[in-house]
Design a protein around this motif. Structure first.
Motif, short mmCIF file in Angstrom:
data_model
loop_
_atom_site.label_atom_id
_atom_site.label_comp_id
_atom_site.label_asym_id
_atom_site.label_seq_id
_atom_site.Cartn_x
_atom_site.Cartn_y
_atom_site.Cartn_z
N MET A 1 0.91 -1.13 -0.08
CA MET A 1 0.11 0.00 -0.09
C MET A 1 0.97 1.05 -0.19
O MET A 1 1.77 1.31 0.94
CB MET A 1 -0.90 0.04 1.34
N LYS A 2 0.67 2.29 -1.14
CA LYS A 2 1.44 3.27 -0.91
C LYS A 2 0.86 4.44 0.00
O LYS A 2 -0.19 4.74 -0.43
CB LYS A 2 1.50 3.84 -2.47
N ILE A 3 1.50 4.88 1.12
CA ILE A 3 0.87 5.76 1.91
C ILE A 3 1.75 7.13 1.54
O ILE A 3 3.14 7.17 1.80
CB ILE A 3 1.22 5.42 3.33
N VAL A 4 1.52 8.11 1.10
CA VAL A 4 2.00 9.45 1.08
C VAL A 4 1.80 10.32 2.35
O VAL A 4 0.62 10.51 2.36
CB VAL A 4 1.87 10.06 -0.35
N ILE A 5 2.66 10.58 3.04
CA ILE A 5 2.62 11.49 4.08
C ILE A 5 3.33 13.24 3.76
O ILE A 5 4.46 13.22 3.29
CB ILE A 5 3.41 11.27 5.15
N ILE A 6 2.38 14.09 3.93
CA ILE A 6 2.69 15.36 3.30
C ILE A 6 3.04 15.87 4.62
O ILE A 6 2.20 16.34 5.58
CB ILE A 6 1.58 16.22 2.56
N GLY A 7 4.30 16.52 4.91
CA GLY A 7 4.83 17.01 6.27
C GLY A 7 5.56 16.18 7.10
O GLY A 7 5.03 15.12 7.55
N GLY A 8 6.60 16.48 7.55
CA GLY A 8 7.50 15.87 8.27
C GLY A 8 7.83 16.50 9.72
O GLY A 8 8.95 16.49 10.13
N GLY A 9 6.85 17.15 10.19
CA GLY A 9 6.85 17.87 11.44
C GLY A 9 6.63 16.54 12.64
O GLY A 9 6.78 15.41 12.50
N ASN A 82 -10.01 11.88 -7.89
CA ASN A 82 -10.36 10.73 -8.41
C ASN A 82 -9.57 9.99 -9.09
O ASN A 82 -9.47 8.93 -9.60
CB ASN A 82 -11.53 11.11 -9.45
N GLU A 83 -7.96 10.73 -9.08
CA GLU A 83 -7.04 9.98 -9.74
C GLU A 83 -6.02 9.29 -8.56
O GLU A 83 -4.67 8.75 -9.11
CB GLU A 83 -6.24 10.69 -10.57
N ASN A 84 -6.37 9.59 -7.58
CA ASN A 84 -5.30 9.43 -6.30
C ASN A 84 -3.91 9.73 -6.37
O ASN A 84 -2.94 9.17 -6.42
CB ASN A 84 -5.22 7.58 -6.07
N LYS A 85 -3.93 11.28 -6.87
CA LYS A 85 -2.83 11.68 -7.24
C LYS A 85 -2.48 13.23 -6.64
O LYS A 85 -3.54 14.00 -6.20
CB LYS A 85 -2.94 12.25 -8.83
N ILE A 86 -1.17 13.52 -6.32
CA ILE A 86 -0.68 14.91 -5.69
C ILE A 86 -0.04 15.47 -6.39
O ILE A 86 0.64 15.02 -7.25
CB ILE A 86 -0.45 14.77 -4.11
N ILE A 87 0.00 16.91 -6.64
CA ILE A 87 0.77 17.65 -7.53
C ILE A 87 1.49 18.24 -6.50
O ILE A 87 1.14 19.37 -5.72
CB ILE A 87 -0.10 18.56 -8.29
N LEU A 88 2.74 18.38 -6.89
CA LEU A 88 3.88 19.20 -6.07
C LEU A 88 4.49 20.11 -7.03
O LEU A 88 4.25 20.50 -8.19
CB LEU A 88 4.96 18.19 -5.63
N ASP A 89 5.32 21.14 -6.38
CA ASP A 89 5.85 22.22 -7.25
C ASP A 89 6.94 21.56 -8.26
O ASP A 89 7.43 22.14 -9.13
CB ASP A 89 6.23 23.28 -6.38
N ASN A 90 7.33 20.42 -7.88
CA ASN A 90 8.35 19.83 -8.94
C ASN A 90 8.03 18.37 -9.33
O ASN A 90 8.83 17.43 -9.85
CB ASN A 90 9.56 19.66 -8.09
N PHE A 94 1.44 9.34 -6.73
CA PHE A 94 0.39 8.66 -6.71
C PHE A 94 0.29 7.95 -5.41
O PHE A 94 1.47 7.61 -4.80
CB PHE A 94 0.04 7.55 -7.79
N TYR A 95 -0.99 7.89 -4.92
CA TYR A 95 -1.12 7.57 -3.45
C TYR A 95 -2.26 6.25 -3.45
O TYR A 95 -3.31 6.49 -3.93
CB TYR A 95 -1.50 8.44 -2.45
N ASP A 96 -2.07 5.28 -2.29
CA ASP A 96 -3.36 4.54 -2.11
C ASP A 96 -3.99 5.22 -0.63
O ASP A 96 -5.23 5.55 -0.74
CB ASP A 96 -3.12 3.04 -1.57
#
Ligand SMILES: Cc1cc2nc3c(=O)[nH]c(=O)nc-3n(C[C@H](O)[C@H](O)[C@H](O)COP(=O)(O)OP(=O)(O)OC[C@H]3O[C@@H](n4cnc5c(N)ncnc54)[C@H](O)[C@@H]3O)c2cc1C
Length: 421
Positions: A1-9, A82-90, A94-96
């Protein structure tokens, strides 16, 4: 399972730490900085008592050798649900499962001039900016011919009577006594004022009345002028204007008056609550989303019986939510039910100065040397690595016995060459 975490505080790094050895989890940790840092001590970097490296650590080194975790430096911009996708500045990812652990930003309450001229206290960059600005203003004051101008450069106004405001004004009071008078003989005859202003009727508003009163008395004794029920209206870099019509001439307005979470593209309006925080259910899942979670300062959960208005935006909530969510992911992998989050409030504390602090435990309040010692101990052991703890301990020992710390260098990037001068 792909887990994308935004923020490492506090929230994001603890979640990643707890999941990193779970074979079913493939983690991508995204942060706009390449390091984790410890916000409770940034005021000590800002006043030249700690180096930035004492309270920060690079993500890649922290997770070195962990095969199922990748770090990605980047600014999160948008989610396409709907695409399980995030857009970054670079680029894109994709995530589950997606986890927002993006914390909060400084809140200027819509006052653009304050945003432009005041010194915020939220990030490590802010702390370095503040150190430079305060030191540069001291140097300007040392050569200023006009007495009024000199006083303006030396006057510090701290807005916000929470722990940060209290801690930074206490630190300035000690610097004035122990350092400025000795190192800046040119300024020995100029009076300088430190003001701590707050819109409410007490300092440290979530703490007990005893802590509030002890703090007020200690700061007043140290020469800090505390102004309660006083709200800032405007600031032009030279003068602070208050709602009650009063003004204070100051080149140093430190803004520690509040935070707000950020709104992100792709998250529907109904998912946001007070202060732009993401409304979640009892498992930290963002409402009106399928597979998106929010933890820490950016989340607002109203299902915890003891906190019907949401949890306080403090480190312990972020850490406990990250641990609960990590366990819930493991439950999910094992097709077992998730556990609702409930916050265990262990108490709160604030340091006022050397040998002075206040501590509120659930059933007990204390102050003075023992409270100060407890504060140091808790903060030291909350730092993320042994290296940070040792470095901070060493710096604190030097500062305690020498009543000083030789870290007051004005270091700014050289705009022309990009090198440091
Ligand atoms: C000066 C100060 C002093 C404090 N003192 C105390 C204290 O003494 N005790 C206490 O309990 N709490 C204290 N707090 C509060 C505490 O720091 C927060 O509650 C805690 O940091 C929340 O953790 P978090 O993980 O939710 O957010 P944070 O720790 O703020 O982490 C958020 C992370 O997300 C990243 N990020 C944000 N937006 C994006 C984006 N768009 N793209 C990529 N990355 C992003 C940031 O770079 C950061 O690394 C203090 C806060 C401050 C600012």
């Amino acid at each position: 399972m792909k887990i994308v975490i935004i923020g490492g505080g506090f929230a994001g790094i603890n979640l990643a730490k707890d999941l990193v050895d779970i074979p079913q989890a493939e983690i991508i940790l995204v942060d706009r900085n390449n390091y984790n840092f410890f916000p409770p001590l940034i005021y000590q970097v800002a006043t030249g008592f700690l180096e930035p490296s004492s309270i920060s650590y690079p993500f890649r080194k922290f997770f070195k050798g962990k095969k199922n975790l990748n770090f990605r430096l980047g600014e999160f911009l948008e989610v396409v649900q709907n695409e399980n996708k995030i857009i970054l500045d670079n680029g894109e990812l994709f995530y589950d499962y997606l986890v927002f652990a993006t914390g909060a930003e400084t809140n200027y309450f819509g006052m653009e001039n304050v945003k432009k001229h005041a010194i915020p206290m939220k990030t490590l960059n802010d702390a370095i900016e503040m150190r430079n600005k305060i030191l540069q203003n001291l140097e300007k004051a040392a050569i200023a011919k006009d007495k009024k101008e000199r006083r303006k450069l030396l006057t510090v106004v701290v807005a916000g009577g929470g722990p940060t405001g209290v801690e930074v004004s206490g630190m300035f009071a000690e610097m004035r006594k122990e350092i400025i008078r000795k190192e800046y003989p040119e300024l020995s005859t100029t009076a300088s004022n430190i003001y701590l202003v707050d819109g409410g009727d007490a300092l440290l508003s979530p703490m007990t009345k005893a802590s509030q009163q002890d703090t007020l008395e200690a700061l007043t004794k140290m020469g800090v002028v505390v102004k309660l029920n006083t709200r800032v209206k405007d600031y032009d870099g030279e003068k602070v204007y208050f709602v009650d019509g009063n003004e204070i001439e100051s080149s140093n307005l430190i803004w520690a008056a509040g935070v707000t979470a950020s709104r992100f593209k792709g998250i529907p309006d109904e998912s946001y609550g007070r202060g732009n925080r993401l409304l979640t259910n009892e498992f930290n899942k963002v409402i009106s989303t399928e597979n998106i979670f929010a933890i820490g300062d950016t989340s607002l959960m109203t299902t915890d019986a003891n906190f019907p208005n949401g949890h306080p935006q403090v480190a312990q909530v972020a850490i406990q939510q990250s641990k609960n969510l990590a366990q819930n992911f493991i439950q999910l992998f094992n097709k077992k039910p998730m556990k609702a989050f409930s916050y265990n409030d262990k108490g709160s504390m604030a340091i006022i100065g050397k040998n002075k602090a206040v501590v509120d435990l659930p059933k007990y309040h204390f102050k003075g040397f023992f409270a100060w010692f407890v504060w140091l101990f808790v903060h030291l052991f909350s730092l993320i690595t042994y290296r940070n703890r040792l470095q901070t301990f060493y710096n604190w020992m030097v500062a305690y016995f020498a009543k000083d710390q030789p870290l007051r260098m004005i270091i700014r990037p050289n705009k022309k060459s990009g090198s440091m001068n």
